[in-house]
Every structure is written in structure tokens, then in C-alpha cells.
Design an enzyme around this catalytic site. Structure first.
Site, PDB file in Angstrom:
ATOM      1  N   GLU A 186      48.143  -7.831  29.674  1.00 30.09           N
ATOM      2  CA  GLU A 186      47.387  -7.657  30.913  1.00 30.09           C
ATOM      3  C   GLU A 186      45.932  -7.302  30.639  1.00 30.09           C
ATOM      4  O   GLU A 186      45.039  -7.597  31.437  1.00 30.09           O
ATOM      5  CB  GLU A 186      48.030  -6.580  31.776  1.00 30.09           C
ATOM      6  CG  GLU A 186      49.379  -6.970  32.341  1.00 30.09           C
ATOM      7  CD  GLU A 186      49.993  -5.846  33.172  1.00 30.09           C
ATOM      8  OE1 GLU A 186      49.292  -4.832  33.379  1.00 30.09           O
ATOM      9  OE2 GLU A 186      51.145  -5.988  33.600  1.00 30.09           O
TER      10      GLU A 186
ATOM     11  N   GLU B 114      56.675  -2.793  18.947  1.00 30.26           N
ATOM     12  CA  GLU B 114      56.116  -3.700  17.952  1.00 30.26           C
ATOM     13  C   GLU B 114      55.290  -2.923  16.925  1.00 30.26           C
ATOM     14  O   GLU B 114      55.363  -3.183  15.715  1.00 30.26           O
ATOM     15  CB  GLU B 114      55.209  -4.749  18.622  1.00 30.26           C
ATOM     16  CG  GLU B 114      55.938  -5.861  19.331  1.00 30.26           C
ATOM     17  CD  GLU B 114      54.979  -6.915  19.871  1.00 30.26           C
ATOM     18  OE1 GLU B 114      55.472  -7.911  20.417  1.00 30.26           O
ATOM     19  OE2 GLU B 114      53.745  -6.744  19.739  1.00 30.26           O
TER      20      GLU B 114
END
Length: 534
Positions: free
Chosen positions: A26, A91
């Protein structure tokens, strides 16, 4: 920025991806990360970006775990809302784990955020971690996120503040340059056996004078099949990393003859050098204005391969002043008179192979590490006499004679001796004549219609004509009559001319009457035939 030990240990492993990019979509996907990704791809660096559309829940999938493990470098793009994503944080934990266990280089980018804010877990980063805990995240997992953030933020990286003094394009260039030093640019394919190439590259390098800061344009001149392109590729590979941008424009003569060919070459050149895919060029004149406008301050490397007309140079590299200081422009051509005045004093004439080089090149292809069996040196020398030191002819002969008996070698020599012309085409045609009918048809179809087309497309079309294309193309590759470059079916233009001459001489009548030929590929010949049959 990176230790040599990290780089060296990484180089010993075969990586599936060069770079894994970790980021908050985003914030930075559309813009910074897209531009970074495109620049890496243009540089020949295989960068992995995971698709947010495929995410399910907040756990990393096994496929993504594997992608992180099989990436040579990880780039972490820290942005304002990065810590709000549990996916990004998971991650991150995996990336830092690979750094500890496998010495995987990790490069942080601080995009409009302060590194100190992340190291101290203050501001938005501290707030978001607290929010995760309130929403019921496992405290142990949140602690791992904290540790990973602090560890990553303490690494040396790049800080982009969005101030007027910072140009985002230049910022991205610095990142790509650092990554390319680790990964190294994907080199152009030169030759399976580059016999004699090294000494000729040295001659070109002396003309380039890389230590001099002027703008230099040089020519590589020689007959077809003498390996001008091979030498230019080897030079390009050896010096490309010394420039702000590079472009190798192959087959300029052939490509410029297509509809809007010069415009396509101008766009390709600008796209590769500027690392942008969406360069707009509407006509040749606009492109000729755009090139110096965009490149006059850049140190660039440009190779114009197989130039045969001044219009091509006028459209692509009319003047040295079009490019920045330290730029180098290399032009390969069969016609020395095409070269601009600035290059005529710096021309390397490619010489033919001497007897020793010719013998070594033929042996490399014909024996490929095996002993010469019962093939005598005299027999080899006699066959080489017809190749006349031309590398293309030697490669084709070597591929044809690979693993063949002495009887076939002797038969080849006799056929060459019987040829009325004893020119390069008679040498190349030896390999064609030995093909089965299926391979002959595929070869002639490629020479007339499909050079430069995708292998998959060519296979589908010719399979539809009843040919066994998959095995046929492989046989042509093995005989060095065809190559596959970036998925496209290619061949040397001398081999293409030989194939087209075969079609033109299929019968006595076909030489003067195109309608008598098995294949028509020239517009004028097709038009003439259509008018005649009306």
C-alpha cells in the site's frame, strides 16, 4: 557496504532468484518498488516480488519461504505503514534468519522513515507493534518481529527522505549499482568455443582507451561470419559495469528495415539505458531529438551491431555530443564507408583465423574433448583450406563433422573440391545437404519466414504443416545452422542468405520466375506472382 566474505560465500551457490524484495504494498508498490523492480530487470537481475493478491491469512506460504531461501540478496523497503502488516514482519523474520544461517546479504531501504525510529521502535513502528499485541497476536511472535526490526535497522542501507535535493531515479540507480556489484550483470552469450576472441578483444579495448574521459566512437569492421558481433559482445560484457547505462542493439540492418524499425530501435535504446519500459517515441525525428536530450549528461555504452546505412547512425548516434563524458559507442559493420568521420580513425579490422586458431576451433566443435580418432592432421588442414579462416564456416563444418568417421570426413573434402564456386556458401551448404527432408523444410521455412520469431510459435505453425519441428529445430541447433536467443529462433545472416539462395535456385526457371519457387517471402515477388495469376 557488503563484506567480501558474504559476497564470496553467496557466489558458491546456485540461486533461483537474484533479489527478494520485501515491502508494504500500500505504501510503495506503485511507484518506488515498481521502478526499482523494472531497473533490476533491465540490468539483467532476476528480482522476485510476491503478489499480494495470492496471500491468504497472515502466514507465509511454503512457496514464499522457498523464494526467500533461494534468493541471493534480500532488499527490505521500510515505509511508513510497514509494521502494520504482519505479512511483511513475518517475511522480515525469515529474511533475517537466512542472513544469520546462510550469510544472505540484506540491504535495507528506509523510504521516508527514519532508521532511528525503527531501531528504537518509536513512532508508528512502536504503535503498530503494540496494536498487534492488543489484537491478540502471539507475544512470542511479536518479540521476534521486534528483534528482526532492530537487527535490520542497524544494517547499513539507503535513506530516502523525499527532499527536493534527492532525486528518486538517482536514488534507485545507487541501489541497483550496489546490487549489480554482487550479482553481476547477466552477460551476453558470446560463443561456445571463443577461440581467438580474447586477442581481438584486446585490440578493440586499445581503441576504446577506457581510462580517457572523452566521448569515443569506434568501428569493428570485417566480412560476414568473421565474428564482429561475437567480439563486440565480449567487449560489452567486460566493460558494461563501468557505465551509467548500456544498450546492445543487435541486427540494426535487419531490424531497421522493418515497419517503424528505427523507431523501435530508438525506443529500445532509451529503455535499456534509462531503465524505463514506457519510453514514448512517435517518429524517427522525435527520437533523434529525445536521445541527446535524455542522454547528453549520462556516461553510456552503446553497441550498434551490423550497421549498413548512414540513416541508422543518424537516428541512433549521429554525434558524440549526444552522450555524456566517458561514453563509448561501438559500431560493427561490413562497410567501412558507413562509419562516421569521428570513428574512421579508430577502426579495428577483424582478421581471419590463422591456421593454428582454425585448427583449434574446428577441433573444439568436431571432437568436443574426444580424441581425433583416425582423422589425420593433413585431412583436417585440407578441409580447413576451404573455410579460409572464416570462423562461421569452421563452426558449421565442425558441428557437421562431429563424431563422424574418417570416410565421411574424406567424402566432405571431395564434395568441397567438386564445388564449382568454392566460396563460403559451398562450405555452409555441405551441412544443409546432409539434412533429412524434414529438417531441410524446417530450415528453409526459417530462412524465408521465421528468423527472429519465438520458438514456440514457429513450432506450432510448422507442426501444423505436418513437420516434426521439435526434433528438427534441435538438429539444426546441433549443426550450428540455427541458434535460440532469448526464446527466439535466430541464424547468422550468411546462413540465411545461403538458404534463400537454395530456394531461388530450386530449378532453372525459378531463378528468373519467383512463381516457380517453393517459397515466396519478398513483397515484390509476391506482388508480381499475384498479378500474373489474375
Amino acid at each position: 557496504m557488503l563484506s567480501s566474505s558474504s559476497a564470496s560465500s553467496s557466489s558458491e551457490v546456485k540461486w533461483r532468484f537474484d533479489v527478494f524484495i520485501n515491502f508494504r504494498g500500500e505504501d510503495v508498490r506503485h511507484g518506488f518498488v515498481d521502478d526499482l523492480h523494472k531497473c533490476l530487470l533491465h540490468r539483467g537481475i532476476n528480482a522476485y516480488i510476491d503478489s499480494e493478491d495470492l496471500r491468504r491469512g497472515d502466514k507465509i506460504s511454503p512457496a514464499l519461504m522457498k523464494a526467500i531461501e533461494e534468493s541471493r540478496i534480500a532488499v527490505l523497503v521500510f515505509s511508513e505503514n510497514y509494521a502494520s502488516s504482519s505479512w511483511c514482519l513475518n517475511e522480515l523474520v525469515k529474511v533475517m534468519e537466512c542472513r544469520r544461517l546462510k550469510e544472505e546479504p540484506v540491504l535495507p531501504v528506509f523510504h521516508k522513515v527514519e532508521p532511528g525510529e525503527i531501531r528504537g521502535l518509536r513512532g508508528r513502528y512502536g504503535d503498530e507493534l503494540a496494536r498487534h499485541e492488543k489484537l491478540g497476536q502471539d507475544p512470542e511472535r511479536v518479540d521476534k518481529w521486534r528483534e528482526a526490526l532492530i537487527e535490520a535497522a542497524n544494517l547499513a542501507g539507503w535513506h530516502y527522505t523525499d527532499e527536493k535535493s534527492q532525486d528518486e531515479t538517482e536514488f534507485i540507480k545507487k541501489i541497483v549499482k550496489e546490487i549489480s556489484h554482487i550479482v553481476e550483470r547477466a552477460p551476453l552469450s558470446v560463443a561456445k568455443y571463443p577461440v581467438g576472441v580474447g586477442s581481438r578483444v584486446e585490440n578493440v579495448m586499445s581503441l576504446l582507451s577506457m581510462g580517457v574521459g572523452d566521448i569515443r566512437m569506434i568501428g569493428i569492421w570485417g566480412a560476414g561470419g568473421v565474428r564482429k558481433t561475437t567480439i563486440a559482445k565480449a567487449v560489452y560484457n567486460s566493460i558494461a559495469d563501468q557505465f551509467d547505462g548500456c544498450s546492445f542493439l543487435a541486427n540494426v540492418r535487419e531490424n531497421s528495415g522493418r515497419p517503424d524499425g528505427l523507431v523501435h530501435l530508438q525506443k529500445k535504446m532509451l529503455s535499456e539505458i534509462l531503465w524505463k519500459e514506457d519510453v514514448s517515441v512517435s517518429n524517427v525525428d522525435q527520437g533523434a531529438n529525445l536521445i541527446p536530450n535524455r542522454l547528453c549528461c549520462r556516461k553510456i555504452l552503446l553497441v550498434l551491431d551490423d550497421v549498413d546505412h548512414g540513416d541508422q547512425l543518424n537516428a541512433l548516434a549521429r554525434e558524440c555530443g549526444w552522450f555524456g563524458k566517458g561514453s563509448r559507442i561501438i559500431i560493427t559493420t561490413r562497410d567501412k564507408h558507413v562509419l562516421p568521420s569521428r570513428a574512421k580513425d579508430r577502426v579495428y579490422e577483424v582478421d581471419l583465423l590463422d591456421q593454428s586458431e582454425a585448427f583449434k576451433l574446428l577441433s573444439s566443435h568436431a571432437f568436443q574433448g574426444n580424441q581425433m580418432k583416425d582423422i589425420s592432421r593433413d585431412l583436417i588442414d585440407n578441409i580447413l583450406g576451404y573455410a579460409k579462416g572464416l570462423p562461421l564456416a569452421i563452426v558449421v563444418l565442425g558441428a557437421f563433422l562431429f563424431d563422424r568417421s574418417r570416410v565421411l570426413w574424406q567424402s566432405t573434402l571431395e564434395k568441397l573440391a567438386e564445388s564449382p564456386t568454392k566460396d563460403i556458401y559451398s562450405v555452409l551448404k555441405i551441412s544443409f545437404d546432409a539434412l533429412e527432408e524434414n529438417e531441410k523444410d524446417i530450415f528453409l521455412d526459417i530462412t524465408c519466414f521465421f528468423k527472429g520469431w519465438g520458438r514456440g510459435y514457429v513450432t506450432r505453425v510448422l507442426d501444423g504443416c505436418g513437420l516434426k519441428t521439435l526434433t528438427g529445430i534441435q538438429i539444426l541447433i546441433d549443426r550450428s545452422l540455427v541458434t535460440i536467443e532469448y526464446g527466439m529462433v535466430e541464424m547468422h545472416d550468411l546462413i540465411q542468405q545461403m538458404g534463400q539462395d537454395i530456394v531461388k535456385h530450386e530449378s532453372h526457371e525459378s531463378l528468373d520466375d519467383p512463381g516457380k519457387r517453393s517459397r515466396l517471402w519478398c513483397y515484390d515477388d509476391v506482388l508480381k506472382y499475384c498479378r500474373r495469376i489474375r
